[in-house]
Design a protein around this motif. Structure first.
Motif, PDB file in Angstrom:
ATOM      1  N   GLY A  99       0.712  -1.329  -0.113  1.00 49.65           N
ATOM      2  CA  GLY A  99       0.041   0.051  -0.137  1.00 49.65           C
ATOM      3  C   GLY A  99       0.980   1.216  -0.087  1.00 49.65           C
ATOM      4  N   SER A 357      -9.783   5.940   8.590  1.00 53.87           N
ATOM      5  CA  SER A 357      -9.959   4.831   8.857  1.00 53.87           C
ATOM      6  C   SER A 357     -10.707   4.423   7.489  1.00 53.87           C
ATOM      7  CB  SER A 357     -11.083   4.463  10.047  1.00 53.87           C
ATOM      8  OG  SER A 357     -11.285   2.909  10.082  1.00 53.87           O
ATOM      9  N   LYS A 403      -7.254   9.485  -2.464  1.00 53.60           N
ATOM     10  CA  LYS A 403      -8.132   9.904  -1.194  1.00 53.60           C
ATOM     11  C   LYS A 403      -7.009   9.581  -0.106  1.00 53.60           C
ATOM     12  CE  LYS A 403     -12.368  10.201  -3.378  1.00 53.60           C
ATOM     13  NZ  LYS A 403     -13.172   9.372  -4.152  1.00 53.60           N
ATOM     14  N   GLU A 407      -5.398  11.806   2.997  1.00 52.04           N
ATOM     15  CA  GLU A 407      -5.737  11.622   4.356  1.00 52.04           C
ATOM     16  C   GLU A 407      -4.580  11.628   5.173  1.00 52.04           C
ATOM     17  OE1 GLU A 407      -8.829   8.521   5.140  1.00 52.04           O
ATOM     18  OE2 GLU A 407      -9.616   9.633   3.139  1.00 52.04           O
ATOM     19  N   SER A 423       1.265  -0.034  11.513  1.00 56.26           N
ATOM     20  CA  SER A 423       0.766   0.622  10.258  1.00 56.26           C
ATOM     21  C   SER A 423       1.671   1.699   9.543  1.00 56.26           C
ATOM     22  CB  SER A 423      -0.833   1.174  10.410  1.00 56.26           C
ATOM     23  OG  SER A 423      -1.201   1.935   9.448  1.00 56.26           O
TER      24      SER A 423
HETATM   25  P1  GDP Z   1      -0.512  -0.192   6.215  1.00 58.19           P
HETATM   26  O1  GDP Z   1      -1.128  -1.295   5.471  1.00 58.19           O
HETATM   27  O2  GDP Z   1      -1.501   0.288   7.253  1.00 58.19           O
HETATM   28  O3  GDP Z   1       0.720  -0.169   6.726  1.00 58.19           O
HETATM   29  O4  GDP Z   1      -0.673   0.875   5.328  1.00 58.19           O
HETATM   30  P2  GDP Z   1      -0.402   1.192   3.532  1.00 58.19           P
HETATM   31  O5  GDP Z   1      -0.652   2.439   3.108  1.00 58.19           O
HETATM   32  O6  GDP Z   1       0.751   0.443   3.022  1.00 58.19           O
HETATM   33  O7  GDP Z   1      -1.655   0.199   3.140  1.00 58.19           O
HETATM   34  C1  GDP Z   1      -2.975   0.232   3.595  1.00 58.19           C
HETATM   35  C2  GDP Z   1      -3.945   0.866   2.268  1.00 58.19           C
HETATM   36  O8  GDP Z   1      -5.312   0.770   2.787  1.00 58.19           O
HETATM   37  C3  GDP Z   1      -3.511   2.477   2.069  1.00 58.19           C
HETATM   38  O9  GDP Z   1      -2.615   2.662   1.058  1.00 58.19           O
HETATM   39  C4  GDP Z   1      -5.200   2.544   1.337  1.00 58.19           C
HETATM   40  O10 GDP Z   1      -5.171   2.389   0.024  1.00 58.19           O
HETATM   41  C5  GDP Z   1      -5.727   1.902   2.373  1.00 58.19           C
HETATM   42  N1  GDP Z   1      -6.300   2.706   3.603  1.00 58.19           N
HETATM   43  C6  GDP Z   1      -5.859   1.872   4.974  1.00 58.19           C
HETATM   44  N2  GDP Z   1      -6.284   2.924   5.937  1.00 58.19           N
HETATM   45  C7  GDP Z   1      -6.979   3.810   5.216  1.00 58.19           C
HETATM   46  C8  GDP Z   1      -7.636   5.168   5.547  1.00 58.19           C
HETATM   47  O11 GDP Z   1      -7.834   5.590   6.995  1.00 58.19           O
HETATM   48  N3  GDP Z   1      -8.059   6.047   4.812  1.00 58.19           N
HETATM   49  C9  GDP Z   1      -8.003   5.647   3.568  1.00 58.19           C
HETATM   50  N4  GDP Z   1      -8.555   6.465   2.340  1.00 58.19           N
HETATM   51  N5  GDP Z   1      -7.024   4.388   3.011  1.00 58.19           N
HETATM   52  C10 GDP Z   1      -6.995   3.632   3.684  1.00 58.19           C
END
Ligand code: GDP
Length: 500
Positions: A99, A357, A403, A407, A423
């Motif tokens: 992500g 979130s 988005k 955030e 995270s």
């Molecule tokens: P991690 O998995 O928490 O280490 O974070 P990453 O950013 O690498 O991957 C999680 C992905 O899930 C994010 O990049 C977003 O695509 C989505 N995501 C997770 N939490 C949120 C949030 O609070 N808001 C939004 N818009 N997307 C989120």
């Protein structure tokens, strides 16, 4: 005169004390010049050595970047299958993995590695990230031209392809210390021919752990092209490498400033994302006197019911001296004063709580809390806001990523942060903000943690997968001595390490 001094002062500030090079177009990347208006904390100024290093880097990137004769020459050399000595330019190509938070952290890690090894960082940007980030370097591009890059299937190679560094070691395609990869007791020499490129797989699978040993760095130094596949903030693992230590000390006299300065230097949201950020900020967050960011990430492996998580958030807030305003069930006790025009605030002003979130549940509960109850002790008005709740991660979707990036930036404009353990989304927000967050601890095995949260010792991200079990010159890559000298065990993960 005073006027021009004031202008100069502002120009210096908007470029973070010279961290950002002047002279780029203000309108093609508005965030680059405007983000300083929004951040609440500026805990570290860049060291003069870091500034020199960045300007030298930028000049190198202009000389060696795509579209230059030196780049064309290097691509020809890449096609030839061999690295050659004396090439003026060498490269590290960043590949996307996982992500957005993971990607931003591996980008800044790769960039620091490029600074340390005089390489040029190019990014292989997939379509899901096409309109997320601005160009960071003046007068050139960091985008790898994908159409004529000679390595096939760049986005599909995975954690351990045949071209990974350890595969090449095992197949004696690259030779360290006379040919026996197990015997690397003394200085290393790569025997010719050196491959034209090497894939370094430094993700959570940590396929190429030997990368973090000095002797392997000597061998890799002879390879003109590195392809970097990582989802980690691996900067803490560069610190124990003796060859890098002096330089790192000079670049970041305070270790805690590394990710903070690197992220503010390298990452700038594209105008589309910046539009989301600024519209939301001015509509909902700017009117408050204080902003608190709460980031809630629920991983499948450690999920707990919404009520349990909500209670953990409240317990954490209380443990940390009421990060979120406490409420008073006795309406009469409220001390908010209202003026004749209907405005007003408590003794402590007003608070905007920004929730990030994938789910709407925590927003709903917190919003009801402050709708149904007044904030205690003059806590003033409390607004609760959440820009999106997409329900699921959709990394392949550009609009979703825009988005998510918005955030991350909205969180980073908070005075205070409560983030989720493990995270990278939360890690990036804290580092950008220059804030030591309060980290909600993870419900390992789905058990609600006894201690709801811990205050972070530094704003640095945790390296969740340091190269454990890797031997460097007969010494472990992660050992107790290094732990004490450079890094600490992470607040949220006992196998991870972080700078402090
Ligand atoms: P991690 O998995 O928490 O280490 O974070 P990453 O950013 O690498 O991957 C999680 C992905 O899930 C994010 O990049 C977003 O695509 C989505 N995501 C997770 N939490 C949120 C949030 O609070 N808001 C939004 N818009 N997307 C989120």
């Amino acid at each position: 005169n005073a006027g021009s001094n004031a202008t100069k002062g502002r120009a210096a500030d908007e470029l973070f004390g010279g961290l950002l090079a002047p002279g780029m177009d203000r309108w093609s990347c508005r965030s680059r010049y405007q983000s300083s208006w929004y951040y609440k904390h500026f805990p570290y100024t860049p060291s003069p050595h870091l500034l020199r290093k960045l300007r030298t880097y930028e000049a190198r990137h202009r000389r060696c970047g795509p579209g230059t004769p030196l780049y064309a020459k290097s691509v020809e050399q890449l096609k030839s299958g061999r690295s050659v000595e004396g090439m003026e330019c060498s490269y590290i190509v960043w590949l996307p993995f996982e992500g957005l938070g993971n990607r931003m952290l591996s980008m800044v890690s790769g960039f620091l590695y490029a600074l340390l090894t005089d390489r040029v960082l190019l990014v292989a940007m997939p379509p899901d990230s096409a309109d997320l980030f601005c160009e960071p370097f003046p007068g050139t591009t960091w985008l790898l031209p994908l159409e004529d890059f000679p390595v096939a299937n760049l986005f599909g190679l995975g954690p351990s392809p045949d071209i990974s560094y350890t595969s090449l070691l095992n197949n004696k395609k690259i030779v360290v210390d006379g040919g026996d990869p197990a015997n690397n007791a003394t200085a290393a020499v790569a025997a010719p021919p050196v491959p034209s490129y090497v894939y370094v797989s430094l993700g959570w699978q940590m396929t190429d752990g030997p990368f973090f040993c000095g002797e392997h760095q000597l061998a890799l130094g002879q390879v003109n092209w590195l392809l970097l596949y990582s989802d980690l903030y691996f900067v803490p693992s560069l610190y124990p490498i003796a060859e890098f230590q002096d330089e790192l000390r000079r670049l970041f006299p305070s270790k805690e400033s590394a990710s903070h300065l690197l992220l503010r230097y390298l990452i700038h949201p594209a105008n589309t994302v910046w539009g989301l950020v600024t519209r939301y900020y001015h509509s909902y967050l700017a009117p408050a006197t204080k902003r608190i960011g709460v980031q809630i990430r629920m991983f499948g492996h450690s999920s707990i019911p919404v009520d349990d998580m909500y209670n953990q958030i409240l317990a954490c807030s209380r443990q940390e001296h009421n990060i979120l305003p406490e409420t008073d069930d006795d309406e009469a006790a409220t001390t908010v004063t209202v003026t004749s025009d209907g405005g007003g605030s408590g003794n402590n002003g007003s608070t905007a709580i920004l929730i990030a979130s994938l789910y709407g549940d925590y927003y709903e509960r917190l919003r009801s809390r402050y709708y149904e109850h007044a904030a205690k002790d003059g806590g003033g008005w409390v607004g609760v806001f959440q820009p999106t709740h997409d329900e699921r991660q959709a990394t392949e979707n550009l609009a979703h990523n825009q988005k998510a990036l918005a955030e991350i930036y909205l969180l980073s404009f908070s005075e205070e942060l409560m983030t989720s353990g493990l995270s990278t989304f939360g890690y990036v927000s804290s580092s950008l903000a220059g804030v030591r967050p309060t980290i909600l601890l993870t419900a390992f095995d789905h058990k609600v943690p006894e201690t709801p949260c811990r205050r972070a010792v530094s704003m640095e991200p945790c390296n969740l997968t340091p190269p454990r079990g890797v031997e460097c010159r007969g010494k472990a890559a992660v050992d107790g001595e290094d732990l004490a000298a450079h890094v600490e065990v992470c607040e949220d993960f006992h196998d991870g390490v972080k700078l402090f």
